[in-house]
Enzyme design. Structure first.
Site, mmCIF file in Angstrom:
data_model
loop_
_atom_site.group_PDB
_atom_site.id
_atom_site.type_symbol
_atom_site.label_atom_id
_atom_site.label_comp_id
_atom_site.label_asym_id
_atom_site.label_seq_id
_atom_site.Cartn_x
_atom_site.Cartn_y
_atom_site.Cartn_z
ATOM 1 N N GLY A 11 49.995 31.890 91.754
ATOM 2 C CA GLY A 11 49.953 32.965 90.763
ATOM 3 C C GLY A 11 48.916 33.995 91.156
ATOM 4 N N ASP A 12 48.894 35.131 90.416
ATOM 5 C CA ASP A 12 47.934 36.208 90.675
ATOM 6 C C ASP A 12 48.052 36.785 92.081
ATOM 7 O OD1 ASP A 12 46.923 35.746 88.098
ATOM 8 O OD2 ASP A 12 45.588 34.184 88.851
ATOM 9 N N GLY A 39 49.108 36.878 83.275
ATOM 10 C CA GLY A 39 48.298 38.081 83.276
ATOM 11 C C GLY A 39 48.702 38.921 84.469
ATOM 12 N N HIS A 40 49.449 39.990 84.208
ATOM 13 C CA HIS A 40 49.894 40.852 85.296
ATOM 14 C C HIS A 40 49.191 42.195 85.184
ATOM 15 C CE1 HIS A 40 53.929 38.509 85.742
ATOM 16 N NE2 HIS A 40 52.861 37.754 85.878
ATOM 17 N N THR A 41 48.412 42.525 86.201
ATOM 18 C CA THR A 41 47.656 43.774 86.167
ATOM 19 C C THR A 41 48.499 44.901 86.739
ATOM 20 O OG1 THR A 41 45.747 42.402 86.672
ATOM 21 C CG2 THR A 41 45.433 44.799 86.765
ATOM 22 N N THR A 127 45.118 27.340 79.808
ATOM 23 C CA THR A 127 44.652 28.591 79.207
ATOM 24 C C THR A 127 44.626 28.454 77.682
ATOM 25 O OG1 THR A 127 46.889 29.482 79.152
ATOM 26 C CG2 THR A 127 45.542 30.058 81.060
ATOM 27 N N GLY A 303 39.535 35.643 81.981
ATOM 28 C CA GLY A 303 38.305 36.165 82.557
ATOM 29 C C GLY A 303 37.567 35.153 83.424
ATOM 30 N N ARG A 306 38.180 33.186 89.610
ATOM 31 C CA ARG A 306 39.231 32.466 90.330
ATOM 32 C C ARG A 306 38.645 31.714 91.514
ATOM 33 N NH1 ARG A 306 43.383 37.631 89.902
ATOM 34 N NH2 ARG A 306 44.091 37.177 87.791
HETATM 35 P P1 GDP Z 1 49.899 38.793 89.116
HETATM 36 O O1 GDP Z 1 49.583 37.773 88.059
HETATM 37 O O2 GDP Z 1 50.631 38.230 90.287
HETATM 38 O O3 GDP Z 1 50.577 39.994 88.565
HETATM 39 O O4 GDP Z 1 48.502 39.276 89.704
HETATM 40 P P2 GDP Z 1 47.176 39.694 88.880
HETATM 41 O O5 GDP Z 1 47.403 41.044 88.310
HETATM 42 O O6 GDP Z 1 46.763 38.614 87.960
HETATM 43 O O7 GDP Z 1 46.090 39.710 90.040
HETATM 44 C C1 GDP Z 1 46.200 40.540 91.139
HETATM 45 C C2 GDP Z 1 44.963 41.421 91.230
HETATM 46 O O8 GDP Z 1 44.980 42.112 92.443
HETATM 47 C C3 GDP Z 1 44.904 42.500 90.172
HETATM 48 O O9 GDP Z 1 43.567 42.756 89.894
HETATM 49 C C4 GDP Z 1 45.560 43.696 90.864
HETATM 50 O O10 GDP Z 1 45.160 44.938 90.339
HETATM 51 C C5 GDP Z 1 45.061 43.512 92.251
HETATM 52 N N1 GDP Z 1 45.907 44.000 93.340
HETATM 53 C C6 GDP Z 1 47.245 43.934 93.508
HETATM 54 N N2 GDP Z 1 47.600 44.398 94.724
HETATM 55 C C7 GDP Z 1 46.449 44.783 95.328
HETATM 56 C C8 GDP Z 1 46.129 45.346 96.613
HETATM 57 O O11 GDP Z 1 46.990 45.575 97.465
HETATM 58 N N3 GDP Z 1 44.808 45.593 96.860
HETATM 59 C C9 GDP Z 1 43.822 45.333 95.968
HETATM 60 N N4 GDP Z 1 42.562 45.616 96.298
HETATM 61 N N5 GDP Z 1 44.082 44.776 94.769
HETATM 62 C C10 GDP Z 1 45.364 44.518 94.464
HETATM 63 MG MG MG Z 2 47.961 37.091 86.999
#
Ligand code: GDP
Ligand code: MG
Length: 425
Positions: A11-12, A39-41, A127, A303, A306
């Protein structure tokens, strides 16, 4: 065409960003499993969002966002999330929730918390979103589908029966206050009013969309290694994280899922307990955590810091295979620019023998990483748009991983923003 975007690791991996990118061209984005624990950023012109239950298409005005029947739906959290998105200036997104989606009950969250409390140091690192009790109840046939909220008499009778068992657990196992039928019933009536505007027959909607050749995106949560069957059981999640489950969790014929995009990060991270062979510790891990993601590697839901590690070719190849990946996106490669040399895990040593096959959990516990070292590039690579323009060491890093995975790496992400991506021909 139906495309799935799924995680190849723990994940993440950066699925949110990739989904958001594809969502701008999609007619429909669907969540098909998991729940508020995700949690998808995503980062775009409206700002930065940590989406938990909402599909990543909510910032694209023409996209229909569907919450499929496979999801564990926390209704008040969903409503709060919709509000938090519109408060940032995003126009009211188009959202549809399957009438068959089951409801996260208030006692699921309580039981999740109480069970982790009971387990103390043996806990799963949940969680505490209620996910495990929710799916247990779903398959024990004592869950509640949204459609059941609309038959009050039936609902009250079923609730009375279900709460009988829950109260036995609360009294004798957890020694906690009991739950009243009337109070829970009233809460469910509030849930009904909140969710009513969004409820529909999503499977029918999707079927018709497929007939009309619409662009449909399945958005996975977590990754292969958290799948209850193919992951690091029992340190997994409670619903399947695989693209194939999209057929069930959204109501799509299996043969319609044509493209499976597996997302993998240029280094490893994981939250919660469980096997993690290429994990690093101490200052080395702190440094990588600080430089990872868009603001360090901390859980988007909890928060929590990881756990960090080197890229794991064994786990990632297996993860891509479990997904049936047709193409791979390698994310966050810019986060490794500080390293002189970059170790990569290419094998596991188990009982003195080296293997490249990802093993079952009892063997995985004994695995030690076999590392190889690649040269770092030591220069900022954000803003680069073409693969050929990357320093040769960074190109080699990608090519090495591609060869190990055996699946084309079609995109390389070099920054958290939507446009920070390199497409390879
Ligand atoms: P998800 O759960 O797979 O959607 O991933 P998350 O959002 O939990 O974690 C991925 C993190 O990496 C987030 O903070 C994103 O903004 C960041 N992120 C995604 N792609 C990139 C990248 O190519 N470079 C950097 N520096 N950060 C990235
Ligand atoms: Mg995530």
């Amino acid at each position: 065409m139906v495309r799935a975007i799924v995680g190849a690791n723990w994940g993440d991996e950066g699925k949110g960003k990739i989904t958001d990118m594809f969502a701008s061209q999609a007619d429909i984005v669907i969540r098909f499993q998991g729940g508020a624990n995700a949690g998808h950023t995503i980062i775009n012109d409206y700002g930065k969002f940590a989406l938990h239950q909402l599909p990543s298409g909510v910032c694209s005005q023409n996209t229909m966002n569907i919450i499929g029947n496979g999801v564990a739906l926390d209704i008040p959290k969903l409503i709060k999330e919709i509000n938090s998105v519109t408060e940032k200036g995003v126009p009211q997104p188009k959202i549809m929730v399957s009438e068959r989606t089951q409801i996260m009950m208030p006692y699921h969250v309580l039981l999740d918390t109480y069970e982790e409390e009971r387990l103390a140091e043996r806990q799963f690192g949940s969680t505490k979103s209620g996910i495990a009790p929710f799916y247990s109840d779903k398959y024990a046939k004592i869950g509640f589908q949204i459609c059941e909220l609309f038959d009050e008499e039936y609902l009250k009778e079923k609730l009375t029966n279900v709460l009988e068992v829950k109260n036995l657990l609360l009294e004798h196992i957890y020694h906690k206050p009991l739950i009243s039928v009337d109070e829970t019933f009233n809460t469910l009536m509030e849930y009904r009013d909140m969710i009513k505007p969004y409820v529909g027959n999503t499977a029918k909607y999707i079927r018709e969309a497929i007939k009309d050749n619409k662009n449909i995106l399945l958005e996975g949560q977590l990754g292969s290694l958290k799948d209850p069957d193919f992951g690091i059981y029992p340190m997994v999640t409670s619903s399947s994280t695989l693209a194939g489950y999209g057929a069930v969790g959204a109501g799509i014929p299996a043969y319609e899922i044509k493209d499976i995009v597996a997302v993998t990060k240029a280094y490893s991270s994981a939250v919660g307990a469980g096997e993690f062979v290429s994990e690093i510790f101490g200052e080395e891990a702190d440094e990588m955590r600080k430089r990872g993601g868009d603001a360090g590697e901390f859980g988007a839901t909890t928060g929590r810091p990881r756990r960090m590690g080197w890229f794991d070719c064994v786990a990632s190849r297996y993860g891509c295979q479990a997904q049936g990946a047709t193409q791979v996106v390698l994310t966050a490669i810019d986060c490794l620019s500080y390293l002189d040399e970059i170790p990569v895990c290419v094998g596991y040593e188990i009982d003195g023998k080296v293997t490249k096959e990802f093993p079952v959990t009892p063997l995985l516990k004994k695995a030690k990483p076999v590392l190889t070292t690649l040269k770092g590039w030591k220069t900022d690579i954000r803003g680069i748009k073409e693969f050929d323009k990357l320093p040769s060491e960074a190109q080699n890093y990608v090519l090495f991983i591609e060869k190990e995975l055996g699946i084309p790496v079609t995109m390389v992400s070099n920054g958290p923003k939507r446009e920070e991506i390199i497409f390879r021909g």
